[in-house]
Design a protein around this motif. Sequence first.
Motif, PDB file in Angstrom:
ATOM      1  N   ASN A   1       0.822  -1.210   0.000  1.00 10.43           N
ATOM      2  CA  ASN A   1       0.000   0.000   0.000  1.00 10.43           C
ATOM      3  C   ASN A   1       0.853   1.256   0.000  1.00 10.43           C
ATOM      4  O   ASN A   1       1.904   1.299   0.652  1.00 10.43           O
ATOM      5  N   LEU A   2       0.374   2.269  -0.682  1.00 12.08           N
ATOM      6  CA  LEU A   2       0.875   3.633  -0.520  1.00 12.08           C
ATOM      7  C   LEU A   2      -0.251   4.461   0.081  1.00 12.08           C
ATOM      8  O   LEU A   2      -1.368   4.491  -0.462  1.00 12.08           O
ATOM      9  N   TYR A   3       0.017   5.092   1.213  1.00 16.15           N
ATOM     10  CA  TYR A   3      -0.981   5.940   1.858  1.00 16.15           C
ATOM     11  C   TYR A   3      -0.677   7.406   1.564  1.00 16.15           C
ATOM     12  O   TYR A   3       0.481   7.821   1.539  1.00 16.15           O
ATOM     13  N   TYR A   4      -1.749   8.166   1.378  1.00 16.10           N
ATOM     14  CA  TYR A   4      -1.637   9.581   1.042  1.00 16.10           C
ATOM     15  C   TYR A   4      -2.080  10.433   2.226  1.00 16.10           C
ATOM     16  O   TYR A   4      -3.012  10.091   2.948  1.00 16.10           O
ATOM     17  N   ASP A   5      -1.391  11.566   2.391  1.00 18.01           N
ATOM     18  CA  ASP A   5      -1.754  12.509   3.437  1.00 18.01           C
ATOM     19  C   ASP A   5      -1.241  13.881   3.020  1.00 18.01           C
ATOM     20  O   ASP A   5      -0.542  14.011   2.005  1.00 18.01           O
ATOM     21  N   THR A   6      -1.563  14.886   3.816  1.00 22.10           N
ATOM     22  CA  THR A   6      -1.041  16.216   3.540  1.00 22.10           C
ATOM     23  C   THR A   6       0.410  16.296   4.013  1.00 22.10           C
ATOM     24  O   THR A   6       0.914  15.394   4.689  1.00 22.10           O
ATOM     25  N   GLU A   7       1.060  17.383   3.694  1.00 21.01           N
ATOM     26  CA  GLU A   7       2.457  17.561   4.065  1.00 21.01           C
ATOM     27  C   GLU A   7       2.662  17.457   5.571  1.00 21.01           C
ATOM     28  O   GLU A   7       3.683  16.951   6.043  1.00 21.01           O
ATOM     29  N   HIS A   8       1.672  17.900   6.337  1.00 23.43           N
ATOM     30  CA  HIS A   8       1.806  17.918   7.802  1.00 23.43           C
ATOM     31  C   HIS A   8       0.951  16.845   8.480  1.00 23.43           C
ATOM     32  O   HIS A   8       0.593  16.990   9.651  1.00 23.43           O
ATOM     33  N   TRP A   9       0.600  15.791   7.782  1.00 25.38           N
ATOM     34  CA  TRP A   9      -0.108  14.648   8.340  1.00 25.38           C
ATOM     35  C   TRP A   9      -1.491  15.015   8.895  1.00 25.38           C
ATOM     36  O   TRP A   9      -1.963  14.439   9.867  1.00 25.38           O
ATOM     37  N   ASP A  10      -2.191  15.941   8.277  1.00 23.20           N
ATOM     38  CA  ASP A  10      -3.477  16.382   8.811  1.00 23.20           C
ATOM     39  C   ASP A  10      -4.528  15.276   8.803  1.00 23.20           C
ATOM     40  O   ASP A  10      -5.365  15.194   9.711  1.00 23.20           O
ATOM     41  N   ILE A  11      -4.505  14.421   7.797  1.00 23.57           N
ATOM     42  CA  ILE A  11      -5.552  13.406   7.658  1.00 23.57           C
ATOM     43  C   ILE A  11      -5.433  12.336   8.731  1.00 23.57           C
ATOM     44  O   ILE A  11      -6.418  11.991   9.396  1.00 23.57           O
ATOM     45  N   ILE A  12      -4.248  11.790   8.928  1.00 25.29           N
ATOM     46  CA  ILE A  12      -4.106  10.741   9.933  1.00 25.29           C
ATOM     47  C   ILE A  12      -4.247  11.322  11.349  1.00 25.29           C
ATOM     48  O   ILE A  12      -4.785  10.661  12.246  1.00 25.29           O
ATOM     49  N   ARG A  13      -3.825  12.548  11.548  1.00 28.76           N
ATOM     50  CA  ARG A  13      -3.997  13.163  12.870  1.00 28.76           C
ATOM     51  C   ARG A  13      -5.475  13.314  13.203  1.00 28.76           C
ATOM     52  O   ARG A  13      -5.901  13.035  14.336  1.00 28.76           O
ATOM     53  N   ARG A  14      -6.255  13.755  12.235  1.00 32.06           N
ATOM     54  CA  ARG A  14      -7.695  13.891  12.477  1.00 32.06           C
ATOM     55  C   ARG A  14      -8.320  12.519  12.689  1.00 32.06           C
ATOM     56  O   ARG A  14      -9.178  12.340  13.556  1.00 32.06           O
ATOM     57  N   SER A  15      -7.899  11.532  11.928  1.00 32.65           N
ATOM     58  CA  SER A  15      -8.447  10.186  12.065  1.00 32.65           C
ATOM     59  C   SER A  15      -8.215   9.636  13.466  1.00 32.65           C
ATOM     60  O   SER A  15      -9.085   8.974  14.044  1.00 32.65           O
ATOM     61  N   MET A  16      -7.051   9.912  14.038  1.00 29.96           N
ATOM     62  CA  MET A  16      -6.714   9.390  15.363  1.00 29.96           C
ATOM     63  C   MET A  16      -7.482  10.084  16.480  1.00 29.96           C
ATOM     64  O   MET A  16      -7.501   9.613  17.615  1.00 29.96           O
ATOM     65  N   GLU A  17      -8.148  11.181  16.168  1.00 30.79           N
ATOM     66  CA  GLU A  17      -9.025  11.829  17.140  1.00 30.79           C
ATOM     67  C   GLU A  17     -10.376  11.135  17.249  1.00 30.79           C
ATOM     68  O   GLU A  17     -11.216  11.523  18.056  1.00 30.79           O
ATOM     69  N   LYS A  18     -10.576  10.106  16.399  1.00 30.87           N
ATOM     70  CA  LYS A  18     -11.792   9.291  16.382  1.00 30.87           C
ATOM     71  C   LYS A  18     -13.056  10.114  16.147  1.00 30.87           C
ATOM     72  O   LYS A  18     -14.017  10.058  16.940  1.00 30.87           O
ATOM     73  N   PRO A  19     -13.102  10.873  15.073  1.00 32.21           N
ATOM     74  CA  PRO A  19     -14.335  11.594  14.741  1.00 32.21           C
ATOM     75  C   PRO A  19     -15.421  10.628  14.275  1.00 32.21           C
ATOM     76  O   PRO A  19     -15.141   9.467  13.945  1.00 32.21           O
TER      77      PRO A  19
END
Length: 236
Positions: free
Chosen positions: A42-60
């Motif tokens: 797999n290749l995972y995509y995110d923003t330069e500052h990891w905004d997507i995975i950081r938000r995901s880990m907040e469990k929205p």
Amino acid sequence: MQSIFKRYEAKYLITQAQCAALSEVFSREMALDRFDDYLVQNLYYDTEHWDIIRRSMEKPLYKEKLRLRCYGEPSRGTKFFLELKKKHQGIVHKRRIAFSGDRFSDRGIRGLVEQEISQISRELGYYLQSNPIVEKMYISHKRRAFSGVADKELRVTLDTDVRYRLHDLNFRRPDQGTLILPPEMTLMEIKVPGGMPLWLARALSANQVYPTSFSKFGTCYMDYMQKQRERRMVHV
């Protein structure tokens, strides 16, 4: 080829003994994939500052992430799958388009999505327009998978040798990267369209197997950040 999936997913970290006991049950109640143990890259995509995975880990209540996947080591004609995985209140929705590696190397994911004309490509296109993403992390693992016989949508996967890297973001070196699970542990995922079959619930209970919250991308990201902190402390 395009696909849409909607299902519940539960994850479990299990020991070798639990894995062996459950695999025996699965072999009686389910069918083993035609590929026995196989490689998933797999290749995972995110923003330069990891905004997507950081938000995901907040469990929205709602979250989504994009990945490019292939099975095995790619060769001429290998299929790649661009997947947008959405999760809302515990239900996983996945949008996926498939294409050959030749097309990917020529145009990149944005060009490929623009070529498609479908509801799935429109969703993918909107995601790409809304998120300034780049390739951020490579994750691979070995997998054994079972599918339901009576219920074709029931699926169980057993993943080992989960590893990641932030360099060489390609599918040519699957044995390179940092391992994130102890060798005696297996990540099991159960994917069902609705309720879990009674025989499966009983097997989990009999072997004292309980669900856990686990994300490969999130765990790899946390491991990477911890190693970054440790390096900074060494140089202070």
